[in-house]
Structures are given as structure tokens and as C-alpha cells.
Design a protein around this motif. Structure first.
Motif, PDB file in Angstrom:
ATOM      1  N   ARG B 187       0.819  -1.220   0.000  1.00 45.49           N
ATOM      2  CA  ARG B 187       0.000   0.000   0.000  1.00 45.49           C
ATOM      3  C   ARG B 187       0.851   1.268   0.000  1.00 45.49           C
ATOM      4  NH1 ARG B 187      -5.025   1.608   1.085  1.00 45.49           N
ATOM      5  NH2 ARG B 187      -5.945  -0.252   2.015  1.00 45.49           N
ATOM      6  N   PHE B 188       1.926   1.283   0.761  1.00 49.99           N
ATOM      7  CA  PHE B 188       2.708   2.513   0.867  1.00 49.99           C
ATOM      8  C   PHE B 188       4.031   2.456   0.110  1.00 49.99           C
ATOM      9  CE2 PHE B 188       0.220   2.242   4.836  1.00 49.99           C
ATOM     10  CZ  PHE B 188      -0.631   3.312   4.586  1.00 49.99           C
ATOM     11  N   MET B 189       4.645   1.261   0.056  1.00 49.99           N
ATOM     12  CA  MET B 189       5.996   1.201  -0.517  1.00 49.99           C
ATOM     13  C   MET B 189       5.992   0.924  -2.010  1.00 49.99           C
ATOM     14  SD  MET B 189       8.383  -0.487   2.403  1.00 49.99           S
ATOM     15  CE  MET B 189       7.392  -1.899   2.770  1.00 49.99           C
ATOM     16  N   ILE B 304       6.057  -1.458   7.300  1.00 51.10           N
ATOM     17  CA  ILE B 304       6.715  -0.552   6.363  1.00 51.10           C
ATOM     18  C   ILE B 304       8.187  -0.356   6.736  1.00 51.10           C
ATOM     19  CG2 ILE B 304       6.053   1.487   7.730  1.00 51.10           C
ATOM     20  CD1 ILE B 304       5.551   2.904   5.014  1.00 51.10           C
ATOM     21  N   ALA B 306      10.345   2.323   7.003  1.00 46.19           N
ATOM     22  CA  ALA B 306      10.124   3.767   7.029  1.00 46.19           C
ATOM     23  C   ALA B 306      11.385   4.501   6.591  1.00 46.19           C
ATOM     24  CB  ALA B 306       9.716   4.204   8.427  1.00 46.19           C
TER      25      ALA B 306
END
Lengths: 316, 865
Positions: B187-189, B304, B306
Motif C-alpha cells: 500500500r505505501f511502498m 513498512i 520507514a
């Protein structure tokens, strides 16, 4: 818009959401207003949660699209702690977003709102953790998540399946931000009363405690010790019968149209809050409790049914 | 052969549902493939928070062709028959049918061939059906659509094709979602689109896009990383498989990080720290391998990598954990300020079960019972009593309110902190044990007493209000409680008469808890006045007894001025004006004395002295009292049945337990079958017949008698026959001895002899329509073998009984073994069905005596073989 969604617009330092409680509220309003939500002001009655606002409860019903966002002061008489607990309050703010039908990119929109208040999902651990929502008093339920940021619950995310006993079609998506908690997180504060309210760092700084600590103490005493239970029992009955009366009066002869769903629903809200006060005073036994919840639910259901017979509820 | 790749990509699926959903997807698709004639080589399913994925390999490219033959009429059959056949077979002309011959002549046969469809088309029909009918525990709709899925479904990947070629997209759509070959990464990476072909490149592409598809691998990664992080600092991970599985279901790309909290929090018990960090934050805790104590570190699993290496994430989690531990510490410190016993009054306001009274009443029962049981388990009664009083107190503490799973354990800590005896403190935790078939059984006598009291009270209570487990429904975990009692008794070798204990609990229930409810057992005694809503006190003193009688209807519910004096000096004089009332009073009095005769054996005689009434009769009260009596069905039999039912329930648990240990279930049955019909706890209950004043006198004298029946059975008095088989330990010993005996030649032969005797008896008793039980007449014994048998039976019986009385079951079996030669000789030499009826009947009685004699140890008719 792209800049705005990325949280890059320029604003005065004292409105920085990471520093100012009201800045956080304004940033959320700005974000959802830019998207196209109707920005409403708080409902002018005591409610236990933003969901009770007719802009959510009633507007979630019926076929008409509806997108709104608003701050709602929420009262939970039982949660008062005389101002002594660092994160429990009998009065707090929720920021409520309701989008009907729920757009396919609702999760992305939500993440955009976090960016808008300075929470970068590439830096923080954002998680959607199962949370089924149910409100016995509203005859409502939905599925969704608690949204976690680095292990902290910062929002509730719900797809309404049923409200006031009526199946939601289309489905509304509801986002509820616990504003104090979110602000504590972004401001890095451990005690709610230490929140910076206006974002000033000089002698004009106003904290959450400056605004609300006295109120928490006064209302805790009121809610737990003094609230006039005889009056409240009477008020519950009055609100209940007024609600029923307005509901009956609102129907036309063929019961195909209604023109008083909103005033009737106000009385349902009233009954619910009065019940919460009685509950906090400890004068409602475990067995009676269920009965009161059912009585409020019956009102809510009847209001929902009436709403569907109004213009905004989709009746032609 | 081609492979199928299917991915259902959605918003976050609850962690607890993922594994089951992957299994369901696999089963639903593969079952349908097989049903469609597409037998595949293998299949695997996976789940992440956002996707369910299935790979099926080795699926045939086409369904096999189906050839169907339909037999028709004979050649030359009437036209109508032929037309009907053509219609049914879908043929246009009889020329399309083949002609086949059998014994009866030629007939038509229609052969229809159904060409197999391409597998990809079959799958395209199949998947939408599976998606629409998917068995999520809870599913939902979203937007304006009608499709239901666990959370909004966004896209579907479905490709099909052999390894060597470019696979095809399986063409179907569900509610506007068209199947394709595009998915998304983390979703984020890696939120971009990914085009995939088949499973191999799909898994690799996901891996590059920061998604680990296989949950088992995510678990392994987390476990290994967590252990390494811990090890690097000289700590040890406190492993938690359930938490590990949950956490692996919350991340697609596990990143394991370590955080810490203030050392000061280590003053809180480790279990509280662990529960706090686990339940609220889904983080792991670490311990020092030397001391086994927790250290001020925790392991969190983020989703994640980060941009700051996780600093913000760790800092954020540390803040939340600090707040949570502050709460926990506050709870713990607050709890320590109140002594456990000072919490007890609050239990009066907490309902345990609406028909079984409050928690306070339940604790009072457990306390009384634990004290009675103490001597039987060699516990100090005072300690057992104290332990029982305190054992539930931690339910009212803040920590247990927050973490119910810490009940008992916190009680132990708080008891220790307030200086209770170690055995008393440990009982708080251990009285809940054993919690299952694999849980350890407590061995400390005080814990045993409280554990037995707690469980038996629960069982008798729920039995009394008819809330027994049925089928798979056992909401109060009564099977577990009964198994717990069985294991406590057997593994600690405790000899105890369960029926006596049940009887005691019944009296305690009446004494403390039952609410008016005009059904059977509860109606035994009403303990409070429903009109005035007065709560019963907890003492068995005055008001309590007053209510007991009140419940029987002979006191005015408000004034209390009628009735009780009638017990001692009943005013049954005839009154012209109120003839009807007179007969009703007489009837009511008879009914009351009948009840009181029963209640008397509990404790009721104490009541007569303590109830003070003045003596003005009031007819309406008598009438209403009588109506109450009429409306309540009250019977001693109900109580007996209750005890027998519950004992049978225990017997079933014991059988299961013994079977699992390898004992023969028929031997268990043979020993259980010995239950006699003696009263559950007192032989004389209901047997006395003298009415009126006699009871009064006896009641008054009864002050010295204790309401408690004997719990630990003395050997049954001579002549009483087999005692009730309610001592589980004795049953186990008998089963063991019986098993050993039946392994010997003597045992086998005796069993054969007894069975033979029983068979003959059954046949003859049926023929004559009468029973041959009873002692044979010695004068009619003619043959030496039957004289010898009669003598042997007498000897065996008395020796076996004596041995049983000493609980020496091996000796009892040896006594039985001595019967064998005489039984064998009897059957060899003596004709049972003699012409002389008197002789025959006497010999049949002798056979019946064999059966009776063996009943000293077991009911041989229940033994197989």
C-alpha cells in the motif's frame, strides 16, 4: 488540489496541525471541503457521538448522495474523570466525515487527510485493524477498522450496513477522527489538557486545559453526583412521548409522506442523552438498562422510517 | 497442463479470518474443478491483509467429453413410445438412434455426446459463483453495489495457461469488477500496478513490490527477526504463536523493531505487562534468560520500511505503550490499596445468573462447600474457607476488569501482597484448574477443595435450573467443569461420595440463592419476597428461615401473621362458616408437612424456634397460600433425578477419561450399573410417615443433627447392599481390578458362567412371567453340586462384601474367583429345568444368586465377550 492533498499549502505557523488543536480541525475541514464535502457546524444538541448528528444518522438513509464533514462535540457523561485522567473526558470533539455512496478510493482519501495534518504514511506505520461497529441505541451496525498510527488508534472507519434498523443502500462510508487523541499524537503531548489549542507559543498560548479543565470538573460532579434524576426520568418520558407524537403528526393520511422527521429525531437524541445521564448517575439497573436502550432504538427506527418518507430521504 | 492463478484483491481483511478464507477458497474452487471433471495436480492458497490468492496447477485444458446412452423402446414398438423416446433423448429422427440386441430382442439406444468445455470457460463461470457464495463470518456491501465481500473488493487477477505459453486472462466480471492480470504491491511502498502472468512471476513481482504472499513465511520472518533482535541484546523472546499469527495477518511486509519502556514499570507483574502490550498493542515482550523475568523492551512489527529507519514508528509505539503501562500501573497500584475481603460486599449487587443468585451468594456456597470438603482432601478447613472466600475477589479489581484472562493470577498476587497464607493465595489461581484435558491438575489440598467446590457448585446449580449442555451447545462450559472434577478426584486419589456433595450444594442453593420461579426445583423454597423486593440476607439465621416458610406460603407475605403456628399446633378445627377453607387448610397442611419432612432433613427444624408469629388467622392468606402450593410442582423425586442425571453426566466424563487412558468402556459400564436406588443422601428422607406433631417434636430435637450428609462414605452398613456408585475413585479402582481379574482364566470362566446363568434366567423369567430373585430354600437343595454352589455363593458374597468394604477390590475379585469351580460343576452336573417345579424354581433362584453375588463387584451382564 494536489498540493492541498499533499499537505503542502502555506499557512501561518500557529495553524500548523502539529502544533495547534484548532489548526488540526481547520486542516481537516479544508481537506474535506476541497474534496467537495458540505462543511457543517456542530449539531446544536447534546449527543454521544458524531454519528447521532442527523447529517449522519438520517442522511445515511435513502438513495440520495450525501457528502458532509463536521466537528461534533460529543458527551459521554460516564467517561468524566473530574479532569484527573490524562485522556478521559466527558466532553470531547469528533471530526466526522460521511460520504454516500462510499467512494472506491475512500481509504486513499483518508490517508490523504492524514497527510494533510502532517502524518506521513511513508514515515509512520498506518494500519487498518478490524473493528466492527454497532450502536444498539441507533439500531445501526457496520464493518470497518480502527486506523492505527504507530500503534495508536487515531480514527474509526466504517461502512454503514444498517442505520435505524434500515438497510443502507447505497452504503455510506463514515470516518470519525478522535480529535484530542489525534492532536495529542501529532503534538507529542501525553496529557490532553496540555494540548496547545491556538498554536501560539508566546504568552498568548491557550491550552486545552485553559478551555475545558474547569468544565470537566464541573460536569463530572454534575453527571455523577448531582444531576436531577427525578427531572431526568421525567424528561426521558417527555422526550419519548414527544417523539412519538411528532412522528404520528408528521404522516399524511396515506402514510406515504412525512414532514416532521427532523423534529421527531431531535427528541430521540434528547432521550438518548438523558438516558446516558441517568446511566452515569447509576440509577438504572442492569435489567432496566436494556429496556431503556430498546426504547431509544424504537424511537430511532421510527424516525428512520419517517425520514424515508421525506424528500431528503428519497421519497418523491 | 495449464495452471490457474486467482487473486482477490480487497481492502484490509481481518487477521483472524485470513487463514480460514484461504482454505475455503481452495476448497470451493478445487471441489468445483473436480466436479466438472477437471482433476488437477495440486493447489495452494495464501492470504495477506489485502489479498486471497489461489494457485492450482496441472488443470486439464478441457473437460473430458461426456457420452450418455439412453435405452429406448423395442424395435417395432408403437409410434407413441418411439416419439416419446425421441423427445426425451433430443433426437429428431429414429435413424439417429442405434439398434442394440439383448435377450429380449432389438431395441433402440440414443447416444448423446456432450463435448467437454474448455477449462478456462468452466473456470470463468465458476469463480463468480464462488465469490458470491463465499462463507465469510461477516460480509458487507459498499458504495452503490450489491456484491458482498469481507471488505470492499477492488480487483481480480485470473490467468490460466500452460507453463510454456503466455497464459490467458479468464474472462468474467463480478459487479463491474473485470478479471484481469493486474494487481498492486504494498500500500505505501509500492502502490503501483503490477502485470502478472502466472504464480511464479506473481510471487516474485509481489516480493519486489514489498509483499510477502505466504503467511507462514511472514510468521517465520517475524519469529526469526524478533529472536535475533532479542538475542543481540542478550534477551530472549517470550514466544506467543497466537499473537504471531495475528501480527502476520496485519502486515504484508513485516519489519520487526525493538522499543523500550521505563524500567519502573517492571514493578507491575510480568503477566500484566505482557497482557497490556499484547492485547492493546499486539507487541511481543522479552525476558532475561538468566532470571526469566521480563525486561523493559518490546518487539513491534511494522508494515513498512520507514524512511527514517523506523525511529518515528518506535517512538510512537513507545509513547502508546508508556500510556498503556501507566494505566496498568495505576490499576495495579489502585488494586493493592483495597484488601480482597473488602471487595466482597460488592458481589451482592452482581448477578451470577438470574436463577442462581448473586456472586455473593455463589461465593457463600463455594465457601461452605470448600470447608466441608476440606477434611476429605486433607486440607485445613479454615484455610479452605478463607481461600474460597477470596478466590473470586479479583474479578472486581481494575486489572482483571481490563484483562479478564488474568483472573485468578491477579487474585494470587493480591492475596500474597496482603499477607495471606501461600496455600490460600495459590488457590485463587489454581481453583480454576484444570481448564482442559491437558491442563495441570492442582495438587495442593486447599486448591483442590476450592476447585472442587467451585466446579460442583456450578454443575449442580445449572442442573437445578435445567441449563444442561445439549449437543454442541455448552455455554457454561459444564463438560469442562465435570471433567475437571473427575480429574481432580482421580488424579489426586480422593474418595468422595458425589451424591452427598450434590445434596449439600442443593441445600446451599436453597439457603442462599434460589429466586421464586414457579418451576420444579426452585419452587422448593422462595428466598425473597417478590412483592417487597427485599433481598435475602446471607445468614441462615432468622429472616432467611422466615422467608423459607414464607415461600411455602404459610406466612402472610406482608404481615407474617398466619400459618407457622399451625405447624406446631395446627388449628384444624372444623368451622361451619368456612367449610371450604377448612378442607383447604387441611390439604395445605398436609402438603406443607410433606415438604417440611423433606426440608427438615436439610435444616428446617431450626426454623421452628426462630420464627415468631402472632396467631390471628386470615382466611384470604390461607387461600392464596394454598393456590401457591397448588401451582408449584414439588417433589423429592425431582431432587433425586437431578442427582442421578448429574452423576450420569460425571460417569460419561469419567468413561471418556478412562477410555482415553485405555480402559475398556464396557467395564466402566459394568461398574456404573451398580447404582442402587437409595436416596441421594439420606436413607430416611420421605420415609417417615408420622404427620403433625411428630415432626415438630423431631424437629425440635434435631438441633444436634447437622444438615450436612456424610460426604466421605463409611462402608455401607451390612444388609444395605451395594452403595450408590458415586465415588469416582472407587469406580476407577473397581474398573482396574475387574480388568485384571478378567484377564485371568478364573475371570474369563466365571464371566462365562455368570452369562450362562443370566441367559437361562432371562429366558425362564420371560417364559414364566415372574422373577426368580430371592434366596433359595436350603431344604430344596438336593444335589451336592448345588449345595456346594449355595455355600460358595454365601462365602463369596460375604468375603467380597468385606473386601469391598475395605476397598480391596483385588481381594473382592479373588473371592469371586472362588465361585468359578462350583459354578462350572453346577452347570456340568445339575439340570436346572427339573421336572419338579419346586426344584426348578429353587435352582433358578440359585442362578439368580450367582448374578447377585457378582454384583458385589460389577454388573457382569454389561461386560462384553
Amino acid at each position: 488540489m494536489a498540493d492541498l492533498l499533499a499537505g503542502n499549502e502555506t499557512r501561518p505557523a500557529n495553524l500548523d496541525p502539529a502544533r495547534s488543536f484548532q489548526g488540526l480541525i481547520l486542516a481537516l475541514q479544508q481537506y474535506w471541503a476541497s474534496w467537495g464535502c458540505v462543511i457543517l457546524q456542530p449539531y446544536d444538541m447534546e449527543v454521544g457521538a458524531g454519528t447521532f448528528h442527523p447529517a449522519t444518522t438520517l442522511r445515511a438513509l435513502g438513495p440520495k448522495p450525501w457528502n458532509a464533514a463536521y466537528v461534533q462535540p460529543s458527551r459521554r457523561p460516564k467517561d468524566g474523570r473530574y479532569g484527573e485522567n490524562p485522556n478521559r473526558l466527558q466532553h470531547y470533539y469528533q471530526f466526522q466525515v460521511i460520504l454516500k455512496p462510499s467512494p472506491p478510493d475512500l481509504q486513499e482519501l483518508y490517508l490523504g487527510s492524514l497527510r494533510a495534518i502532517g502524518v506521513d504514511p511513508k514515515l509512520h506505520d498506518i494500519r487498518f485493524v478490524e473493528d466492527d461497529w454497532e450502536s444498539p441505541t441507533l439500531g445501526a451496525w457496520g464493518l470497518g477498522w480502527e486506523c492505527w498510527c504507530d500503534g495508536m488508534e487515531v480514527s474509526q472507519f466504517t461502512y454503514f450496513q444498517q442505520v435505524a434498523g434500515v438497510e443502507c443502500a447505497p452504503v455510506a462510508g463514515e470516518l470519525t477522527y478522535g480529535l484530542e487523541r489525534l492532536a495529542m499524537y501529532v503534538q507529542g503531548v501525553d496529557r490532553v489538557y496540555d494540548l496547545n489549542f491556538n498554536g501560539r507559543t508566546d504568552d498568548k498560548k491557550v491550552t486545552y486545559g485553559d478551555v475545558f479543565l474547569q468544565a470537566e470538573r464541573e460536569y463530572s460532579k454534575h453527571n455523577f453526583e448531582v444531576a436531577d434524576t427525578a427531572m431526568l426520568f421525567e424528561q426521558f418520558k417527555m422526550a419519548e412521548s414527544a417523539c412519538q407524537k411528532y412522528l404520528a403528526a408528521g404522516y399524511d393520511a396515506g402514510e406515504s409522506a412525512h414532514d416532521m422527521a427532523l423534529p421527531a429525531y431531535d427528541q430521540c437524541i434528547k432521550a438518548s442523552h438523558v438516558f446516558n445521564l441517568l446511566d452515569a448517575r447509576g440509577v438504572i439497573s442492569v435489567t432496566e438498562r436494556q429496556g431503556y436502550i430498546l426504547r431509544v432504538r424504537e424511537l430511532a427506527k421510527a424516525c428512520g422510517a419517517a425520514w424515508l418518507k421525506t424528500e431528503a430521504g428519497g421519497a418523491s | 497442463m495449464p495452471d490457474l492463478l486467482l487473486e482477490l484483491f480487497s481492502e484490509e481483511i481481518p487477521a483472524r479470518m485470513q487463514a480460514r478464507a484461504a482454505d475455503d477458497l481452495k476448497k470451493m474452487i478445487t471441489d468445483r474443478l473436480v466436479a466438472a471433471g477437471l482433476v488437477y495436480e495440486g493447489a495452494r492458497a495464501f492470504a495477506t491483509p489485502r489479498r486471497l490468492t489461489l494457485t492450482v496447477h496441472g488443470v486439464p485444458a478441457r473437460q473430458p467429453d461426456l457420452k450418455e446412452e439412453r435405452k429406448g423402446p423395442k424395435v417395432g414398438a408403437p409410434e407413441q413410445a418411439i416419439a416419446g423416446f425421441l423427445r426425451a433423448a433430443g433426437l429428431t429422427s429414429i435413424d439417429q438412434a442405434k439398434v442394440q440386441a439383448d435377450k429380449k430382442g432389438d431395441f433402440y439406444i440414443a447416444v448423446t455426446e456432450k463435448a467437454g468445455r474448455a477449462a478456462i470457460d468452466v473456470i470463468a463461470d465458476m469463480v463468480p459463483e464462488v465469490v458470491r457464495g463465499f462463507p465469510w463470518p461477516k460480509s458487507m456491501r459498499w458504495g452503490a453495489g450489491r456484491l458482498a465481500w469481507v471488505r470492499p473488493l477492488h480487483s481480480i487477477v485470473a490467468t490460466f495457461g500452460p507453463e510454456t505459453e503466455e497464459p490467458e486472462i479468464v474472462k468474467f466480471g463480478i459487479d463491474g469488477i473485470a478479471a484481469g492480470n493486474v494487481t498492486r504491491g504494498h500500500r505505501f511502498m509500492a502502490p503501483g500496478e503490477i502485470t502478472v502472468k502466472r504464480f511464479d512471476d506473481y510471487v516474485a513481482a509481489l516480493e519486489r513490490a514489498k509483499v510477502v504472499l505466504d503467511p507462514a513465511r511472514r510468521m517465520d520472518m517475524i519469529r526469526a527477526d524478533a529472536k535475533n533482535l532479542a538475542f543481540a541484546q542478550g534477551y530472549e523472546l517470550v514466544e506467543d504463536e497466537a499473537l504471531l499469527a495475528e501480527v502476520a495477518g496485519l502486515v504484508e511486509w513485516p519489519v520487526t523493531l525493538m522499543g523500550e519502556f521505563d524500567k519502573a514499570f517492571l514493578d507491575i507483574p510480568g503477566e500484566v505487562i505482557r497482557a497490556t502490550i499484547r492485547a492493546n498493542q499486539k507487541c511481543f515482550v522479552l525476558r532475561d534468560p538468566q532470571t526469566a523475568k521480563l525486561v523493559n523492551k518490546f518487539i513491534l512489527v511494522a508494515n513498512i520500511e520507514a524512511s527514517d529507519g523506523g525511529k518515528a514508528i518506535v517512538a510512537g509505539n513507545e509513547r502508546v505503550i508508556r500510556a498503556r503501562l501507566s494505566d496498568a500501573k495505576f490499576f495495579y497500584d489502585t488494586d493493592l490499596k483495597t484488601r480482597l475481603e473488602d471487595r466482597l460486599p460488592k458481589f451482592s449487587g452482581i448477578v451470577f445468573h438470574e436463577k442462581l443468585g448473586t456472586q455473593a451468594e455463589r461465593i457463600a456456597r463455594i465457601t461452605a462447600l470448600a470447608k466441608e470438603l476440606a477434611p476429605l482432601v486433607k486440607a485445613d478447613p479454615a484455610k479452605a474457607e478463607r481461600a474460597a472466600q477470596l478466590c473470586k475477589a479479583d474479578l472486581l479489581t481494575e486489572v482483571v476488569g481490563e484483562f479478564p484472562e488474568l483472573q485468578g493470577l491477579m487474585g494470587k498476587y493480591y492475596a500474597e501482597a496482603q499477607g495471606e497464607d501461600a496455600a490460600v493465595a495459590h488457590a485463587s489461581e489454581d481453583h480454576y484448574k484444570p481448564k482442559g484435558p491437558d491442563d495441570l491438575v492442582p495438587g495442593d489440598p486447599v486448591s483442590i477443595a476450592v476447585a472442587l467446590a467451585d466446579k460442583i457448585d456450578t454443575l449442580v446449580g445449572f442442573w437445578a435450573i435445567d441449563e444442561k449442555p445439549t449437543g454442541s451447545k455448552d455455554p457454561y462450559a459444564l463438560r469442562r467443569a465435570a471433567l475437571g472434577v473427575v480429574r481432580l478426584i482421580v488424579e489426586n486419589k480422593i474418595s468422595i461420595h458425589l451424591k452427598a456433595v450434590f445434596g449439600l450444594v442443593q441445600t446451599l442453593l436453597i439457603q442462599f440463592s434460589f429466586r421464586p420461579d414457579h418451576r420444579r426445583y426452585e419452587a422448593l423454597a422462595e428466598m425473597w419476597d417478590p412483592q417487597s423486593q427485599t433481598e435475602p440476607t446471607q445468614s441462615w439465621n432468622d429472616p432467611q428461615r422466615y422467608w423459607l416458610l414464607n415461600g411455602d406460603g404459610f406466612l402472610d407475605r406482608h404481615a407474617g401473621d398466619i400459618g407457622i403456628h399451625q405447624i406446631g399446633d395446627p388449628d384444624l378445627s372444623f368451622d361451619d362458616e368456612y367449610e371450604e377453607n377448612y378442607t383447604q387448610r387441611v390439604d395445605a397442611f398436609a402438603e406443607l408437612t410433606r415438604r417440611l419432612r423433606y426440608l427438615d432433613s436439610i435444616d428446617v427444624h431450626f426454623m421452628f424456634e426462630s420464627v415468631i408469629v402472632d396467631g390471628t388467622p386470615k382466611e384470604p392468606a390461607v387461600v392464596s397460600a394454598f393456590n401457591v402450593l397448588k401451582s408449584e410442582e414439588f417433589s423429592r423425586l425431582a431432587l433425586e433425578k437431578l442427582s442421578s442425571d448429574l452423576l450420569a453426566f460425571f460417569a460419561d466424563r469419567l468413561k471418556v477419561q478412562l477410555r482415553e487412558q485405555g480402559a475398556r468402556h464396557d467395564l466402566v459400564d459394568a461398574v456404573f450399573a451398580l447404582s442402587s436406588s437409595t436416596s441421594p443422601w439420606r436413607g430416611e428422607v420421605g420415609e417417615r410417615s408420622s404427620p403433625g406433631g411428630g415432626d415438630r417434636a423431631e424437629g425440635a430435637r434435631g438441633q444436634t443433627s447437622h444438615p450436612t450428609p456424610p460426604l466421605r462414605g463409611d462402608p455401607p452398613p451390612p444388609g444395605e447392599g451395594g452403595s450408590v456408585q458415586d465415588d469416582l475413585l472407587m469406580i476407577v479402582r473397581r474398573v482396574e481390578a475387574l480388568g485384571q481379574f478378567l484377564d485371568t482364566d478364573d475371570g474369563k470362566n466365571l464371566l462365562a458362567g455368570v452369562k450362562r446363568a443370566s441367559n437361562i434366567l432371562r429366558i425362564e423369567e420371560k417364559k414364566d412371567g415372574k422373577s426368580f430373585s430371592g434366596a433359595p430354600d436350603a431344604a430344596l437343595l438336593t444335589e451336592p453340586e448345588e449345595k456346594a454352589l449355595a455355600a460358595a455363593i454365601d462365602t463369596a458374597k460375604s468375603e467380597a462384601s468385606a473386601a469391598v468394604a475395605k476397598e480391596d477390590f483385588a481381594a473382592a475379585m479373588s473371592a469371586m474367583a472362588k465361585l468359578r469351580p462350583t459354578v462350572d460343576a453346577f452347570f456340568d452336573k445339575v439340570t436346572v429345568n427339573a421336572d419338579d417345579t419346586a426344584l426348578r424354581d429353587n435352582r433358578l433362584r440359585l442362578l439368580s444368586e450367582i448374578r447377585e453375588a457378582t454384583r458385589a463387584v460389577a454388573d457382569f451382564s454389561k461386560i462384553e465377550g
